[in-house]
Design an enzyme around this catalytic site. Structure first.
Site, PDB file in Angstrom:
ATOM      1  N   HIS A  56       6.517  -6.005  50.160  1.00 51.02           N
ATOM      2  CA  HIS A  56       6.983  -5.480  48.865  1.00 51.02           C
ATOM      3  C   HIS A  56       8.420  -5.018  49.008  1.00 51.02           C
ATOM      4  CE1 HIS A  56       5.550  -1.889  50.910  1.00 51.02           C
ATOM      5  NE2 HIS A  56       6.031  -1.096  49.969  1.00 51.02           N
ATOM      6  N   HIS A  58      10.100  -2.091  48.616  1.00 47.99           N
ATOM      7  CA  HIS A  58      10.588  -0.743  48.940  1.00 47.99           C
ATOM      8  C   HIS A  58      11.583  -0.779  50.112  1.00 47.99           C
ATOM      9  CE1 HIS A  58       6.999   1.418  46.823  1.00 47.99           C
ATOM     10  NE2 HIS A  58       8.017   1.188  46.011  1.00 47.99           N
ATOM     11  N   ASP A  60      12.118   1.046  52.606  1.00 47.68           N
ATOM     12  CA  ASP A  60      11.629   1.275  53.968  1.00 47.68           C
ATOM     13  C   ASP A  60      10.808   0.077  54.486  1.00 47.68           C
ATOM     14  OD1 ASP A  60       9.617   2.005  52.102  1.00 47.68           O
ATOM     15  OD2 ASP A  60       8.578   3.193  53.617  1.00 47.68           O
ATOM     16  N   HIS A  61      10.839  -1.035  53.736  1.00 45.00           N
ATOM     17  CA  HIS A  61      10.216  -2.289  54.200  1.00 45.00           C
ATOM     18  C   HIS A  61      11.209  -3.458  54.207  1.00 45.00           C
ATOM     19  CE1 HIS A  61       5.967  -0.839  54.157  1.00 45.00           C
ATOM     20  NE2 HIS A  61       6.584   0.123  53.489  1.00 45.00           N
ATOM     21  N   HIS A 116       0.146  -0.609  44.626  1.00 46.01           N
ATOM     22  CA  HIS A 116       1.244   0.224  45.161  1.00 46.01           C
ATOM     23  C   HIS A 116       2.526  -0.140  44.409  1.00 46.01           C
ATOM     24  CE1 HIS A 116       3.581   2.454  48.103  1.00 46.01           C
ATOM     25  NE2 HIS A 116       4.297   1.383  48.396  1.00 46.01           N
ATOM     26  N   ASP A 135       1.874  -1.603  52.324  1.00 43.64           N
ATOM     27  CA  ASP A 135       1.499  -0.254  51.891  1.00 43.64           C
ATOM     28  C   ASP A 135       0.302  -0.278  50.947  1.00 43.64           C
ATOM     29  OD1 ASP A 135       3.541   0.739  53.380  1.00 43.64           O
ATOM     30  OD2 ASP A 135       4.767   1.436  51.704  1.00 43.64           O
ATOM     31  N   HIS A 173       2.680   2.025  57.839  1.00 45.04           N
ATOM     32  CA  HIS A 173       2.952   3.421  58.214  1.00 45.04           C
ATOM     33  C   HIS A 173       1.898   3.985  59.154  1.00 45.04           C
ATOM     34  CE1 HIS A 173       6.189   4.231  55.263  1.00 45.04           C
ATOM     35  NE2 HIS A 173       5.555   3.352  54.508  1.00 45.04           N
TER      36      HIS A 173
END
Ligand SMILES: [Zn+2]
Length: 260
Positions: A56, A58, A60-61, A116, A135, A173
């Protein structure tokens, strides 16, 4: 069996998964939160990246996409609908598309698993028994509902739960300890949760990852995959669930976890 996946910790609690080719040193990089620790890992282990997979959009990905592309000229696989949100996307994917980057010698398939985010996908490798869940599914937990509904997320998790029990689950995570403490609050009598929590406390005390899990373990310990169990339904109803149907139970448990 040869190890198939290596983990590269990034940021505070992210994991970047490196999926190895069966007989070589090639890897696909799953959800590079940032580039620097991944590049260091690749160099230390003499690994050659051949692709980036993004579950996805985001940051942090996907935060490492551009820098890794610059260093290695990599194709980037992600949801077609995320083409404006995933930096450097070259391979827009739809539900059911095959994922076969040159040099990886493995065949994955894309599943749409919204909840998400609207456009979250999973990379499933059926022959290897591997799931990259991003996530959506965490060890003993699930992602927050940023863009989707409880019904969507519950359906996505049910779909993942339909994979064989032996499927190894990699996620984005390290939230395992908090998730298992929450699972214990939902189901105080669940012996599998208590055993896994004791195990995870030891693993984390040594600074090691609690990944991978398996679909079988998740079905025994993850409250979000257990919304059809009477114990979880009862706990949700005590927390104000509007009914005992899976979406209502899921919504109440998710809201409880948000405050936990
Ligand atoms: Zn996310």
């Amino acid at each position: 069996m040869e190890p198939q996946v290596e983990l590269s910790p990034a940021l505070v609690d992210n994991y970047v998964a490196l999926l190895l080719s069966p007989y070589g040193r090639n890897v696909a990089i799953v959800d590079p939160a940032e580039a620097e620790p991944v590049i260091r890992h690749l160099r230390e282990r003499y690994l050659q990246p051949v692709a980036i997979f993004n579950t996805h959009h985001h940051p942090d990905h996907t935060g490492g996409n551009r820098e890794l592309q610059k260093a290695y000229d990599l194709p980037v696989y992600g949801a077609a609908e995320d083409r404006d949100r995933i930096p450097g996307l070259t391979h827009p994917m739809y539900e059911g598309d095959r994922v076969t980057p040159a040099g990886l010698d493995r065949e994955g398939v894309v599943w749409d698993i919204p909840g998400h985010t609207h456009t979250h996908i999973a990379f499933v490798f059926p022959e290897d028994g591997l799931l990259f869940a991003g996530d959506t599914l965490f060890v003993a937990g699930c992602g927050r509902l940023f863009e989707g509904t409880a019904a969507q997320m519950e359906a996505s998790l049910s779909r993942l739960a339909s994979l064989p029990d032996s499927t190894r689950v990699y996620c984005g995570h390290e939230y395992t300890l908090k998730n298992l403490r929450f699972a214990r609050a939902v189901e105080p009598e669940n012996e599998a949760v208590r055993e896994k929590l004791a195990w995870a406390e030891g693993v984390r005390a040594r600074g090691e990852p609690t990944l991978p899990s398996t679909i079988g373990e998740e079905k025994r310990t993850n409250p979000f995959l257990r919304v059809r169990k009477p114990e979880v339904q009862a706990a949700a109803l005590r927390r104000g669930a509007s009914g005992a149907d899976p979406a209502a139970v899921f919504a109440a448990i998710r809201a409880w976890r948000d405050r936990f």
